[in-house]
Design a protein around this motif. Structure first.
Motif, PDB file in Angstrom:
ATOM      1  N   ASP A 156       0.813  -1.210   0.000  1.00 19.04           N
ATOM      2  CA  ASP A 156       0.000   0.000   0.000  1.00 19.04           C
ATOM      3  C   ASP A 156       0.847   1.261   0.000  1.00 19.04           C
ATOM      4  O   ASP A 156       0.357   2.359  -0.265  1.00 19.04           O
ATOM      5  N   SER A 157       2.148   1.132   0.263  1.00 20.76           N
ATOM      6  CA  SER A 157       3.040   2.294   0.189  1.00 20.76           C
ATOM      7  C   SER A 157       3.607   2.482  -1.212  1.00 20.76           C
ATOM      8  O   SER A 157       4.328   3.464  -1.469  1.00 20.76           O
ATOM      9  N   GLY A 158       3.307   1.548  -2.128  1.00 20.83           N
ATOM     10  CA  GLY A 158       3.750   1.691  -3.507  1.00 20.83           C
ATOM     11  C   GLY A 158       4.988   0.900  -3.870  1.00 20.83           C
ATOM     12  O   GLY A 158       5.476   0.991  -5.000  1.00 20.83           O
ATOM     13  N   ARG A 159       5.519   0.105  -2.948  1.00 20.08           N
ATOM     14  CA  ARG A 159       6.727  -0.667  -3.222  1.00 20.08           C
ATOM     15  C   ARG A 159       6.372  -2.055  -3.762  1.00 20.08           C
ATOM     16  O   ARG A 159       5.400  -2.667  -3.341  1.00 20.08           O
ATOM     17  N   ILE A 160       7.181  -2.550  -4.705  1.00 16.25           N
ATOM     18  CA  ILE A 160       7.035  -3.918  -5.177  1.00 16.25           C
ATOM     19  C   ILE A 160       7.610  -4.846  -4.120  1.00 16.25           C
ATOM     20  O   ILE A 160       8.779  -4.714  -3.724  1.00 16.25           O
ATOM     21  N   VAL A 161       6.797  -5.811  -3.668  1.00 18.03           N
ATOM     22  CA  VAL A 161       7.214  -6.679  -2.562  1.00 18.03           C
ATOM     23  C   VAL A 161       7.106  -8.158  -2.913  1.00 18.03           C
ATOM     24  O   VAL A 161       7.166  -9.013  -2.041  1.00 18.03           O
ATOM     25  N   GLY A 162       6.966  -8.477  -4.197  1.00 18.32           N
ATOM     26  CA  GLY A 162       6.914  -9.878  -4.572  1.00 18.32           C
ATOM     27  C   GLY A 162       6.338 -10.098  -5.945  1.00 18.32           C
ATOM     28  O   GLY A 162       6.043  -9.145  -6.688  1.00 18.32           O
ATOM     29  N   PRO A 392      16.510  -2.555  -0.399  1.00 15.34           N
ATOM     30  CA  PRO A 392      15.397  -1.911   0.291  1.00 15.34           C
ATOM     31  C   PRO A 392      14.930  -2.690   1.511  1.00 15.34           C
ATOM     32  O   PRO A 392      14.971  -3.921   1.527  1.00 15.34           O
ATOM     33  N   ALA A 393      14.504  -1.971   2.520  1.00 14.43           N
ATOM     34  CA  ALA A 393      13.984  -2.617   3.731  1.00 14.43           C
ATOM     35  C   ALA A 393      12.669  -3.317   3.430  1.00 14.43           C
ATOM     36  O   ALA A 393      11.961  -2.970   2.496  1.00 14.43           O
ATOM     37  N   THR A 394      12.357  -4.316   4.224  1.00 16.35           N
ATOM     38  CA  THR A 394      11.103  -5.036   4.055  1.00 16.35           C
ATOM     39  C   THR A 394       9.925  -4.120   4.344  1.00 16.35           C
ATOM     40  O   THR A 394       9.925  -3.364   5.312  1.00 16.35           O
ATOM     41  N   ASP A 395       8.918  -4.160   3.479  1.00 16.81           N
ATOM     42  CA  ASP A 395       7.704  -3.361   3.655  1.00 16.81           C
ATOM     43  C   ASP A 395       6.641  -4.269   4.270  1.00 16.81           C
ATOM     44  O   ASP A 395       6.214  -5.246   3.663  1.00 16.81           O
ATOM     45  N   HIS A 396       6.237  -3.957   5.496  1.00 19.17           N
ATOM     46  CA  HIS A 396       5.296  -4.829   6.212  1.00 19.17           C
ATOM     47  C   HIS A 396       3.841  -4.402   6.053  1.00 19.17           C
ATOM     48  O   HIS A 396       2.959  -4.916   6.725  1.00 19.17           O
ATOM     49  N   GLY A 397       3.583  -3.444   5.143  1.00 24.46           N
ATOM     50  CA  GLY A 397       2.210  -2.987   4.948  1.00 24.46           C
ATOM     51  C   GLY A 397       1.380  -3.989   4.173  1.00 24.46           C
ATOM     52  O   GLY A 397       1.847  -5.050   3.768  1.00 24.46           O
ATOM     53  N   HIS A 398       0.115  -3.654   3.974  1.00 22.04           N
ATOM     54  CA  HIS A 398      -0.761  -4.499   3.166  1.00 22.04           C
ATOM     55  C   HIS A 398      -0.303  -4.459   1.708  1.00 22.04           C
ATOM     56  O   HIS A 398       0.352  -3.522   1.267  1.00 22.04           O
ATOM     57  N   SER A 399      -0.664  -5.488   0.958  1.00 21.25           N
ATOM     58  CA  SER A 399      -0.247  -5.531  -0.441  1.00 21.25           C
ATOM     59  C   SER A 399      -1.393  -6.009  -1.310  1.00 21.25           C
ATOM     60  O   SER A 399      -2.354  -6.621  -0.843  1.00 21.25           O
ATOM     61  N   HIS A 400      -1.278  -5.688  -2.607  1.00 17.72           N
ATOM     62  CA  HIS A 400      -2.260  -6.174  -3.566  1.00 17.72           C
ATOM     63  C   HIS A 400      -1.543  -6.655  -4.819  1.00 17.72           C
ATOM     64  O   HIS A 400      -0.430  -6.236  -5.120  1.00 17.72           O
TER      65      HIS A 400
END
Length: 503
Positions: A156-162, A392-400
């Motif tokens: 939800d912060s705009g980062r690609i996390v997977g 980049p640090a791990t982003d623990h926010g929600h994702s879509h």
């Protein structure tokens, strides 16, 4: 099913393998692939200026071939770091051809002022580079996985996390701190290409869907000498321009030399120049191919240097040693791609791109021969270095999940792009292409095709491998990059970016 790693690298060509190798000692890496990409098919070699050959001369040739549209800072990195990457590849076991004195054998190709093309197996350089990198990677313990990436995962912060990966009937979610796209170009967005069928622009579509921008998509290079097999589509055998480097010449249906008097370097002119002359000759004569005449080259040289080309010709019943062979242009390489900085970072946090899928600016408006494997080696290592130093640090926010839709009518898309955005283009045809693509959905192939059409329509001049018959000359008012992004309806929008850097 869910897995977690530090970095996902998507693509098993030279750029993806180089990136994964550079990260292997410091990061938990997963290499994803849906095939080996274009690297094993590369024939010519790796360009490298060392010894008496000045890297600045290599940089100058690169910029001239690129129609003065290269990012010169990145070109300097390419030519200066290239010999070191080549030496490392040799240390990892790559076996390049050598002269009688034991030194690396170097040949000449179009656009180069000196013989600086290092090759392996005569004309099987890509296969040897791929073998050496694969073997080196196997010793590291890097995880690998076969499957097609169908979507990126964004927080939800705009980062690609997977990523989401399709393997048969299963879909696997892989969480990661960074994703590197190394998926190659757009070859099979066209009917005929020198690229394998898996290279069709999926990485570019993924990046666009994630909100990244692409740049210079109008600069699609056509190799002037693909072997004309009589097939109208699919992957065509390449006839490396190193054959012309050894003395072969192009002839029309009447036996006349095509390139004589057309360019100071004649048959060794940059690829865009040769491809346009071949296309114009075919159109004038109403033919579907021209001839490449290598009969002046000693048979022993042809056998030693070009076993792959010899075999390809033999399969269609033509003898390269004694006969002229039929050739025609085919889509070969995308000079633009996903907009990145010099370390591969896109304008979406956590998303990186490297190799043909990326636009580092080193190719400008037209790639110099044998700079593609070099780019993968150099910038693969640069991306790995950047991620080693500052992951980049791990982003623990929600994702879509940003799902990559499947194409409804891929053959129709390929036909449209081939018809209207080939070597010769014009405004009326590009507008017709946009209209014909409109009802074909927003799958990856259609998204890539629309991006090429949008960029080619916007650029109202000709330079490098973008040639418009209605604007046949270069115009300084267009000394800017064309940037493409998707709007909220997944349709491409364009803007111009001052030509200074791809930043």
């Amino acid at each position: 099913m869910t897995r977690t790693v530090d970095v996902v690298v998507i693509g098993a060509g030279v750029a993806g393998l180089s990136t994964a190798l550079g990260l292997a000692a410091t990061r938990d890496v997963l290499l994803l692939s849906a095939g080996d990409g274009s690297t094993p098919w590369a024939q010519g070699g790796v360009s490298a200026a060392y010894g008496e050959d000045d890297p600045l001369d290599h940089a100058r040739d690169t910029d001239i071939a690129g129609a003065g549209f290269c990012d010169l800072r990145n070109v300097r990195a390419l030519v200066e770091e290239g010999p070191q990457r080549l030496a490392e590849l040799i240390a990892q076991g790559a076996r390049f051809d050598r002269d009688d004195d034991g030194s690396l054998s170097r040949t000449l190709e179009g656009g180069h002022g000196r013989s600086r093309i290092v090759h392996a197996g005569g004309d099987a350089t890509g296969a040897e580079v791929h073998r050496a990198l694969r073997s080196a990677l196997q010793l590291t313990g890097v995880q690998t996985m076969d499957g097609r990436t169908i979507g990126l995962i964004k927080s939800d912060s705009g980062r690609i996390v997977g990523v989401l990966v399709e393997t048969g009937t299963e879909i696997t979610r892989i969480d990661a701190r960074a994703v590197v796209l190394a998926t190659g170009g757009v070859g099979n967005a066209y009917l005929a290409s020198t690229n394998p069928p898996t290279v069709r622009g999926d990485g570019i579509a993924l990046a666009l869907r994630a909100g990244a921008s692409v740049v210079d998509m109008e600069f699609v290079q056509f190799h002037p000498t693909a072997l004309f097999t009589g097939e109208t589509g699919g992957q065509l055998p390449l006839v490396t321009e190193a054959v012309r480097g050894e003395g072969a010449v192009l002839r029309d249906m009447h036996g006349r030399r095509i390139m004589a008097g057309r360019h100071p370097r004649a048959d060794l002119a940059p690829r865009d120049v040769v491809a346009r002359e071949v296309e114009a000759t075919m159109r004038r004569d109403g033919s579907d191919h021209v001839w490449l005449d290598a009969t002046s080259i000693a048979p022993d040289v042809l056998r030693q240097r070009f076993p792959t080309v010899l075999a390809s010709c033999a399969r269609i019943g033509v003898d390269l040693l004694s006969e002229q062979i039929p050739v025609a242009p085919a889509e070969h390489f995308l000079c633009g791609g996903i907009r990145t900085d010099r370390d591969g970072a896109t304008d979406v946090p956590g998303l990186y791109a490297v190799g043909e899928v990326a636009a580092t600016g080193v190719h400008g408006a037209n790639r110099l021969a044998s700079n593609s494997l070099l780019e993968g080696l150099v910038f693969g290592r640069r991306v790995a270095t950047a991620l080693t130093l500052d992951l980049p640090a791990t982003d623990h926010g929600h994702s879509h999940e940003l799902a990559l839709n499947h194409d409804r009518e891929p053959e129709r898309v390929r036909a449209i792009l081939t018809k209207y955005a080939g070597i010769r283009r014009d405004g009326a045809g590009l507008n017709a292409a946009a209209d014909e693509l409109e009802p074909l959905g927003t799958g990856p192939l259609a998204t890539v095709a629309r991006s090429v059409i949008a960029a080619a329509t916007t650029r109202q001049d000709s330079r490098g491998c973008h040639w418009r018959s209605d604007y046949p000359h270069s115009d300084e008012r267009w000394d800017e990059h064309i940037v493409v992004r998707l709007d909220k309806d997944d349709r491409p929008t364009t803007r111009q970016l001052l030509h200074a850097t791809t930043q």
